[in-house]
Motif scaffolding. Sequence first.
Motif, PDB file in Angstrom:
ATOM      1  N   PRO A  36       1.565   6.216   3.629  1.00  0.00           N
ATOM      2  CA  PRO A  36       0.177   5.801   3.885  1.00  0.00           C
ATOM      3  C   PRO A  36      -0.845   6.534   3.029  1.00  0.00           C
ATOM      4  CG  PRO A  36       1.118   6.939   5.806  1.00  0.00           C
ATOM      5  CD  PRO A  36       2.237   6.619   4.885  1.00  0.00           C
ATOM      6  N   PHE A  37      -0.626   7.828   2.743  1.00  0.00           N
ATOM      7  CA  PHE A  37      -1.566   8.545   1.884  1.00  0.00           C
ATOM      8  C   PHE A  37      -1.532   8.009   0.459  1.00  0.00           C
ATOM      9  CE2 PHE A  37      -1.481  12.522   4.773  1.00  0.00           C
ATOM     10  CZ  PHE A  37      -2.604  12.077   5.445  1.00  0.00           C
ATOM     11  N   ILE A  38      -0.327   7.704  -0.059  1.00  0.00           N
ATOM     12  CA  ILE A  38      -0.227   7.135  -1.401  1.00  0.00           C
ATOM     13  C   ILE A  38      -0.917   5.769  -1.456  1.00  0.00           C
ATOM     14  CG2 ILE A  38       1.366   6.208  -3.144  1.00  0.00           C
ATOM     15  CD1 ILE A  38       1.193   9.249  -3.082  1.00  0.00           C
ATOM     16  N   LEU A  39      -0.775   4.979  -0.396  1.00  0.00           N
ATOM     17  CA  LEU A  39      -1.423   3.665  -0.371  1.00  0.00           C
ATOM     18  C   LEU A  39      -2.942   3.782  -0.274  1.00  0.00           C
ATOM     19  CD1 LEU A  39       1.041   1.583   1.845  1.00  0.00           C
ATOM     20  CD2 LEU A  39       0.730   1.498  -0.632  1.00  0.00           C
ATOM     21  N   ILE A  40      -3.424   4.846   0.363  1.00  0.00           N
ATOM     22  CA  ILE A  40      -4.876   5.103   0.342  1.00  0.00           C
ATOM     23  C   ILE A  40      -5.331   5.330  -1.093  1.00  0.00           C
ATOM     24  CG2 ILE A  40      -6.665   6.793   0.956  1.00  0.00           C
ATOM     25  CD1 ILE A  40      -5.156   7.173   3.629  1.00  0.00           C
TER      26      ILE A  40
ATOM     27  N   GLY B 176       1.494  -0.662  -5.533  1.00  0.00           N
ATOM     28  CA  GLY B 176       1.252  -0.415  -4.113  1.00  0.00           C
ATOM     29  C   GLY B 176       1.958  -1.434  -3.228  1.00  0.00           C
ATOM     30  N   VAL B 177       1.982  -2.687  -3.676  1.00  0.00           N
ATOM     31  CA  VAL B 177       2.693  -3.732  -2.927  1.00  0.00           C
ATOM     32  C   VAL B 177       4.178  -3.390  -2.825  1.00  0.00           C
ATOM     33  CG1 VAL B 177       3.425  -6.151  -2.953  1.00  0.00           C
ATOM     34  CG2 VAL B 177       1.063  -5.558  -3.542  1.00  0.00           C
ATOM     35  N   ILE B 178       4.774  -2.977  -3.952  1.00  0.00           N
ATOM     36  CA  ILE B 178       6.196  -2.623  -3.973  1.00  0.00           C
ATOM     37  C   ILE B 178       6.476  -1.463  -3.017  1.00  0.00           C
ATOM     38  CG2 ILE B 178       8.072  -1.734  -5.411  1.00  0.00           C
ATOM     39  CD1 ILE B 178       6.738  -3.217  -7.783  1.00  0.00           C
ATOM     40  N   LEU B 179       5.613  -0.425  -3.065  1.00  0.00           N
ATOM     41  CA  LEU B 179       5.789   0.731  -2.182  1.00  0.00           C
ATOM     42  C   LEU B 179       5.668   0.328  -0.717  1.00  0.00           C
ATOM     43  CD1 LEU B 179       6.124   3.812  -1.949  1.00  0.00           C
ATOM     44  CD2 LEU B 179       3.632   4.004  -2.098  1.00  0.00           C
ATOM     45  N   ALA B 180       4.700  -0.537  -0.416  1.00  0.00           N
ATOM     46  CA  ALA B 180       4.481  -0.955   0.968  1.00  0.00           C
ATOM     47  C   ALA B 180       5.669  -1.729   1.528  1.00  0.00           C
ATOM     48  CB  ALA B 180       3.214  -1.807   1.064  1.00  0.00           C
ATOM     49  N   MET B 181       6.415  -2.398   0.664  1.00  0.00           N
ATOM     50  CA  MET B 181       7.585  -3.154   1.123  1.00  0.00           C
ATOM     51  C   MET B 181       8.695  -2.233   1.649  1.00  0.00           C
ATOM     52  SD  MET B 181       6.776  -6.231   1.008  1.00  0.00           S
ATOM     53  CE  MET B 181       5.507  -7.279   0.283  1.00  0.00           C
ATOM     54  N   PHE B 182       8.679  -0.979   1.213  1.00  0.00           N
ATOM     55  CA  PHE B 182       9.688  -0.013   1.666  1.00  0.00           C
ATOM     56  C   PHE B 182       9.212   0.813   2.863  1.00  0.00           C
ATOM     57  CE2 PHE B 182      10.867  -0.828  -2.733  1.00  0.00           C
ATOM     58  CZ  PHE B 182      12.246  -0.994  -2.641  1.00  0.00           C
TER      59      PHE B 182
END
Length: 389
Positions: A212-216, A374-380
């Motif tokens: 979540p911090f990386i996605l922020i 970010g989309v790729i990271l969120a999928m994991f």
Amino acid sequence: MSKKQHVTLAILLSNLFIAFLGIGLVIPVLPTLMNELHISGSVVGFMVAAFAITQLIVSPIAGKLVDRIGRKVMIVAGLFIFGLSELLFGLGRSVEVLFISRMLGGISAAFIMPAVTAYIADITTMAQRPKALGYMSAAISTGFIIGPGLGGFLAEYGTRIPFYAAGVLGFIAALLSLSFLKEPTRVEDKEEATPSMLGSVKRVFTPLYFIPFILIFVLSFGLAAFESLFSLFVDHKFAFTPTDIAIIITGSGIIGALAQLMLFDWLTKKMGEINVIRYSLILSAVLTFAMTIVSHYFAILFVTFFIFVGFDLIRPAITSYLSKIAGNEQGFVGGMNSMFTSLGNIFGPILGGKLFDIDLNYPYYFATIVLALGVILAMFWRKPKHIEL
């Protein structure tokens, strides 16, 4: 919520609205101001980054202070500093003074956001929090709705008038908070002490917080690259006037606020914060790229309006998720949220400004790539099994 909770939340939202109304006031006149001072896109990027760098440095300290000395004092101090920074920006006649002003603005943001987020977490239950944080984001967006339109109007009387108005609004917000807010009651967890600064850094990399911090950061990078150069982009590419810019940003704010008020609570209950974040990131990435290929006025309106739907749903969703897993570390999470926001706000404008001087479209190409990552990271991303969400 009880009547007392509603009144307190209304005061918090009113003050956030005033502060971000002040920020929105200055957006339409930035291209005019930059032309007056003969400032390049790179300098604009560094100026925006100065705000974010200061916010980055101060945010971890502010997060700890929010937990130690209280929510109210940090909100009031932040709003007073905001008012001072806007007045200084209006008075500034040199790049150096403008940079100092932006640094003061960074301090104010580092004080206000974690304090307000923690305050809302203190006065709401787990079930109430997503809606309350959605209202918080809507108050911010609504400030941007009215701010640019009012700023475009005030600019007719002088380029500096919107900055003076923003400063006055900041002081009004500070006085309102000082007069009407009371420090919330917190339930202290005596078994878990507030982490040290080194401990805070280590906790960022735990599985609970890392994604979540990386996605922020990803959100802030994409939004900063988009917003910080939008005025210059449409000014150089389409010769938009301050009024045109005000109309687009105001319309975008209306759509974003409506999405938060009407859709956010329903969407989080229907699919959860993580899925809201995933789909909003996809929407934001697609529309950021679309910004480089549209050419007609109404196409620009459409893309800009709906890109803010994506951006405006991501932040409250991440904030809501973090508040649920934070426990007694609301100040820590708020500070880290602010820190990663400022990291994105540093690199987005700096790289965007450099790329803007090469080609007008390059900042949006790069922002699209970052959002796609970010989309790729969120999928994991998976919610923790041991925490009830």
